[in-house]
Design an enzyme around this catalytic site. Sequence first.
Site, PDB file in Angstrom:
ATOM      1  N   ARG A  45       0.713  -1.044   0.034  1.00  0.00           N
ATOM      2  CA  ARG A  45      -0.126   0.040   0.230  1.00  0.00           C
ATOM      3  C   ARG A  45       0.896   1.253  -0.029  1.00  0.00           C
ATOM      4  NH1 ARG A  45      -3.660  -1.803   4.971  1.00  0.00           N
ATOM      5  NH2 ARG A  45      -2.827  -3.809   4.912  1.00  0.00           N
ATOM      6  N   GLY A  46       2.135   1.140   0.350  1.00  0.00           N
ATOM      7  CA  GLY A  46       3.009   2.368   0.538  1.00  0.00           C
ATOM      8  C   GLY A  46       3.132   3.389  -0.574  1.00  0.00           C
ATOM      9  N   ASP A 105      14.191  -1.649  -0.097  1.00  0.00           N
ATOM     10  CA  ASP A 105      14.917  -2.014   1.316  1.00  0.00           C
ATOM     11  C   ASP A 105      15.917  -3.178   1.276  1.00  0.00           C
ATOM     12  OD1 ASP A 105      15.336  -1.534   4.270  1.00  0.00           O
ATOM     13  OD2 ASP A 105      13.887  -3.153   4.678  1.00  0.00           O
ATOM     14  N   LYS A 133      17.193   2.221   0.264  1.00  0.00           N
ATOM     15  CA  LYS A 133      18.179   2.295   1.620  1.00  0.00           C
ATOM     16  C   LYS A 133      19.247   1.384   0.988  1.00  0.00           C
ATOM     17  CE  LYS A 133      14.384   2.025   5.087  1.00  0.00           C
ATOM     18  NZ  LYS A 133      14.035   1.504   6.187  1.00  0.00           N
ATOM     19  N   VAL A 155      11.271   4.812   8.180  1.00  0.00           N
ATOM     20  CA  VAL A 155      10.823   6.118   7.948  1.00  0.00           C
ATOM     21  C   VAL A 155       9.167   5.960   7.891  1.00  0.00           C
ATOM     22  CG1 VAL A 155      12.793   7.130   6.922  1.00  0.00           C
ATOM     23  CG2 VAL A 155      11.122   5.722   5.458  1.00  0.00           C
ATOM     24  N   ASP A 161       3.933   3.462   6.313  1.00  0.00           N
ATOM     25  CA  ASP A 161       3.327   3.590   7.412  1.00  0.00           C
ATOM     26  C   ASP A 161       4.271   2.829   8.616  1.00  0.00           C
ATOM     27  OD1 ASP A 161       3.262   0.858   6.166  1.00  0.00           O
ATOM     28  OD2 ASP A 161       2.309   0.044   8.155  1.00  0.00           O
ATOM     29  N   ARG A 167       0.646   7.174   7.483  1.00  0.00           N
ATOM     30  CA  ARG A 167       0.608   7.137   6.012  1.00  0.00           C
ATOM     31  C   ARG A 167       0.199   8.664   5.616  1.00  0.00           C
ATOM     32  NH1 ARG A 167       1.026   1.910   3.838  1.00  0.00           N
ATOM     33  NH2 ARG A 167       0.138   0.252   5.061  1.00  0.00           N
TER      34      ARG A 167
HETATM   35  P1  IMP Z   1      12.118  -5.298   0.617  1.00  0.00           P
HETATM   36  O1  IMP Z   1      11.817  -6.378  -0.017  1.00  0.00           O
HETATM   37  O2  IMP Z   1      13.037  -5.139   1.919  1.00  0.00           O
HETATM   38  O3  IMP Z   1      12.825  -4.073  -0.225  1.00  0.00           O
HETATM   39  O4  IMP Z   1      10.912  -4.315   1.302  1.00  0.00           O
HETATM   40  C1  IMP Z   1      10.179  -3.264   0.901  1.00  0.00           C
HETATM   41  C2  IMP Z   1       9.251  -2.957   1.652  1.00  0.00           C
HETATM   42  O5  IMP Z   1       9.330  -2.897   3.180  1.00  0.00           O
HETATM   43  C3  IMP Z   1       8.605  -1.678   1.334  1.00  0.00           C
HETATM   44  O6  IMP Z   1       7.914  -1.537   0.038  1.00  0.00           O
HETATM   45  C4  IMP Z   1       8.077  -1.125   2.571  1.00  0.00           C
HETATM   46  O7  IMP Z   1       6.578  -1.418   2.542  1.00  0.00           O
HETATM   47  C5  IMP Z   1       8.782  -1.861   3.804  1.00  0.00           C
HETATM   48  N1  IMP Z   1       9.589  -0.955   4.213  1.00  0.00           N
HETATM   49  C6  IMP Z   1      10.966  -0.921   4.276  1.00  0.00           C
HETATM   50  N2  IMP Z   1      11.593   0.075   4.878  1.00  0.00           N
HETATM   51  C7  IMP Z   1      10.752   0.635   5.545  1.00  0.00           C
HETATM   52  C8  IMP Z   1      10.605   1.910   6.544  1.00  0.00           C
HETATM   53  O8  IMP Z   1      11.513   2.369   6.735  1.00  0.00           O
HETATM   54  N3  IMP Z   1       9.059   2.309   6.802  1.00  0.00           N
HETATM   55  C9  IMP Z   1       8.179   1.564   6.359  1.00  0.00           C
HETATM   56  N4  IMP Z   1       8.149   0.466   5.827  1.00  0.00           N
HETATM   57  C10 IMP Z   1       9.312   0.255   5.198  1.00  0.00           C
END
Ligand code: IMP
Length: 180
Positions: A45-46, A105, A133, A155, A161, A167
């Site tokens: 949803r982000g 992330d 990140k 964040v 969220d 959000r």
């Molecule tokens: P990844 O698969 O680890 O790259 O995950 C990405 C997802 O993790 C993002 O779409 C976010 O929904 C969540 N996420 C990663 N870092 C944060 C943060 O700092 N705040 C909130 N959600 C995060």
Amino acid sequence: MPKRPYVIDEMISAKTIAARVEELSHQIHDEFSGTDKLVVVGLLRGSFVFIADLVRELDLPVEVDFIEASSYGNQTESSREVRILKDLRGEISGRDVLVVEDIVDTGHTLKHVVGLLNAKNPARLKTIALLDKPSRREVDMSADWIGFEIPDEFVVGYGIDFAQRNRNLAHIGKVRFTGE
Ligand code: IMP
């Protein structure tokens, strides 16, 4: 609801985000100018606020679709299982596609989703993430366009969220726990 009290320190202002979204929209326009229809796919949803601002800056014919993925840590392997909770509604075969993510992330989610969408044979598939990140990366994945590179901080805001809260903040802030 998060159990520990916290405050949110502003990291990126609403004005700075708006200026960057406008810049990015020009780059995307240059990449996709001439397309008959760009399918903009938001990761729920982000990305919902980012995608809303981005498409309104894009002077191109666009279709908007969404996909929802959730990832789970795996205790036994250094890999993540990414599950699709909601799939696309429309067709992307032979189409130009822009995938919109809130944060890259570890990179597992975007990598998995891009793999799935590429298997549907789009004409061209590009990715954009509002935040990156890089210090957290576990897989070789990066978005074609990045709004802002940030350090390893948790964040919230602008669609992002913390346990489904915050959000609706207009800016992006980092969560700081204030103790018991
Ligand atoms: P990844 O698969 O680890 O790259 O995950 C990405 C997802 O993790 C993002 O779409 C976010 O929904 C969540 N996420 C990663 N870092 C944060 C943060 O700092 N705040 C909130 N959600 C995060």
